[in-house]
Design a protein around this motif. Structure first.
Motif, PDB file in Angstrom:
ATOM      1  N   LYS A  26     -14.411  -4.140  42.843  1.00 65.73           N
ATOM      2  CA  LYS A  26     -14.914  -4.072  44.219  1.00 65.73           C
ATOM      3  C   LYS A  26     -14.236  -2.949  45.003  1.00 65.73           C
ATOM      4  O   LYS A  26     -14.903  -2.189  45.702  1.00 65.73           O
ATOM      5  CB  LYS A  26     -14.687  -5.409  44.916  1.00 65.73           C
ATOM      6  CG  LYS A  26     -15.209  -5.445  46.326  1.00 65.73           C
ATOM      7  CD  LYS A  26     -14.954  -6.778  46.969  1.00 65.73           C
ATOM      8  CE  LYS A  26     -15.437  -6.746  48.407  1.00 65.73           C
ATOM      9  NZ  LYS A  26     -15.095  -7.945  49.135  1.00 65.73           N
ATOM     10  N   ALA A  29     -15.433   0.427  43.714  1.00 57.56           N
ATOM     11  CA  ALA A  29     -16.817   0.649  44.136  1.00 57.56           C
ATOM     12  C   ALA A  29     -16.888   1.042  45.610  1.00 57.56           C
ATOM     13  O   ALA A  29     -17.624   1.970  45.972  1.00 57.56           O
ATOM     14  CB  ALA A  29     -17.645  -0.606  43.877  1.00 57.56           C
ATOM     15  N   LEU A  34     -20.195   2.872  46.029  1.00 56.58           N
ATOM     16  CA  LEU A  34     -21.082   2.403  44.971  1.00 56.58           C
ATOM     17  C   LEU A  34     -21.251   0.897  45.073  1.00 56.58           C
ATOM     18  O   LEU A  34     -20.499   0.222  45.766  1.00 56.58           O
ATOM     19  CB  LEU A  34     -20.502   2.740  43.591  1.00 56.58           C
ATOM     20  CG  LEU A  34     -20.323   4.214  43.249  1.00 56.58           C
ATOM     21  CD1 LEU A  34     -19.479   4.365  41.992  1.00 56.58           C
ATOM     22  CD2 LEU A  34     -21.680   4.876  43.053  1.00 56.58           C
ATOM     23  N   ALA A  36     -20.784  -2.697  43.520  1.00 58.43           N
ATOM     24  CA  ALA A  36     -19.785  -3.270  42.613  1.00 58.43           C
ATOM     25  C   ALA A  36     -20.406  -3.674  41.276  1.00 58.43           C
ATOM     26  O   ALA A  36     -19.777  -3.542  40.223  1.00 58.43           O
ATOM     27  CB  ALA A  36     -19.105  -4.461  43.267  1.00 58.43           C
ATOM     28  N   THR A  38     -22.804  -2.225  39.651  1.00 58.98           N
ATOM     29  CA  THR A  38     -22.974  -1.020  38.837  1.00 58.98           C
ATOM     30  C   THR A  38     -21.655  -0.641  38.175  1.00 58.98           C
ATOM     31  O   THR A  38     -21.601  -0.370  36.969  1.00 58.98           O
ATOM     32  CB  THR A  38     -23.469   0.152  39.711  1.00 58.98           C
ATOM     33  OG1 THR A  38     -24.680  -0.228  40.350  1.00 58.98           O
ATOM     34  CG2 THR A  38     -23.681   1.402  38.894  1.00 58.98           C
ATOM     35  N   VAL A  39     -20.579  -0.653  38.942  1.00 55.70           N
ATOM     36  CA  VAL A  39     -19.263  -0.321  38.390  1.00 55.70           C
ATOM     37  C   VAL A  39     -18.871  -1.349  37.340  1.00 55.70           C
ATOM     38  O   VAL A  39     -18.323  -1.002  36.290  1.00 55.70           O
ATOM     39  CB  VAL A  39     -18.202  -0.232  39.509  1.00 55.70           C
ATOM     40  CG1 VAL A  39     -16.825   0.007  38.937  1.00 55.70           C
ATOM     41  CG2 VAL A  39     -18.566   0.862  40.501  1.00 55.70           C
TER      42      VAL A  39
END
Length: 126
Positions: A26, A29, A34, A36, A38-39
């Motif tokens: 988190k 990201a 971004l 979270a 996706t990361v």
């Protein structure tokens, strides 16, 4: 990651911040603006392709314990970050708030009247 709008170099940089620096997904990201999730997908893919050599020879119980300890550490770091931030106070010290009383022409209050102010109650006197 085909069709991804992010370069492999960028995704690798983001993943390494999570894996090597032990930052939360988190937090990383947010720092890169971004999502979270996706990361998290990038980190999961990275860990599948690059297993940690320190954990390769662990039993399943040891591996589970290590994962639990890492999770506890992440949570402790998040709590620490949260506690470092200054929180806006929802409680005000009402004893320092002035109370303005408009005197009616017909009924006069004593000049030095003390009107106690209940805690957590905002009053509007017309």
């Amino acid at each position: 990651m085909s069709g991804s709008k992010y370069s492999p170099e960028f995704t690798n940089q983001v993943v390494l911040e999570v894996v090597d620096k032990h930052r939360t997904i988190k937090a990383v990201a947010e720092s890169y603006n971004l999502v979270a999730q996706t990361v998290g997908v990038w980190v999961k893919e990275y860990r599948k392709k690059n297993p940690d050599p320190e954990t390769e020879n662990l039993t399943s119980a040891e591996s589970a314990e290590l994962e639990r300890l890492r999770k506890d550490l992440r949570e402790a770091r998040m709590e620490n970050e949260f506690l470092k931030k200054r929180q806006p106070s929802s409680r005000r010290n009402h004893s320092s708030c002035p109370l303005h009383v408009h005197l009616l022409a017909r009924r006069q209050l004593p000049r030095s009247a003390h009107v106690p102010m209940p805690h957590r109650v905002s009053l509007g006197i017309l």
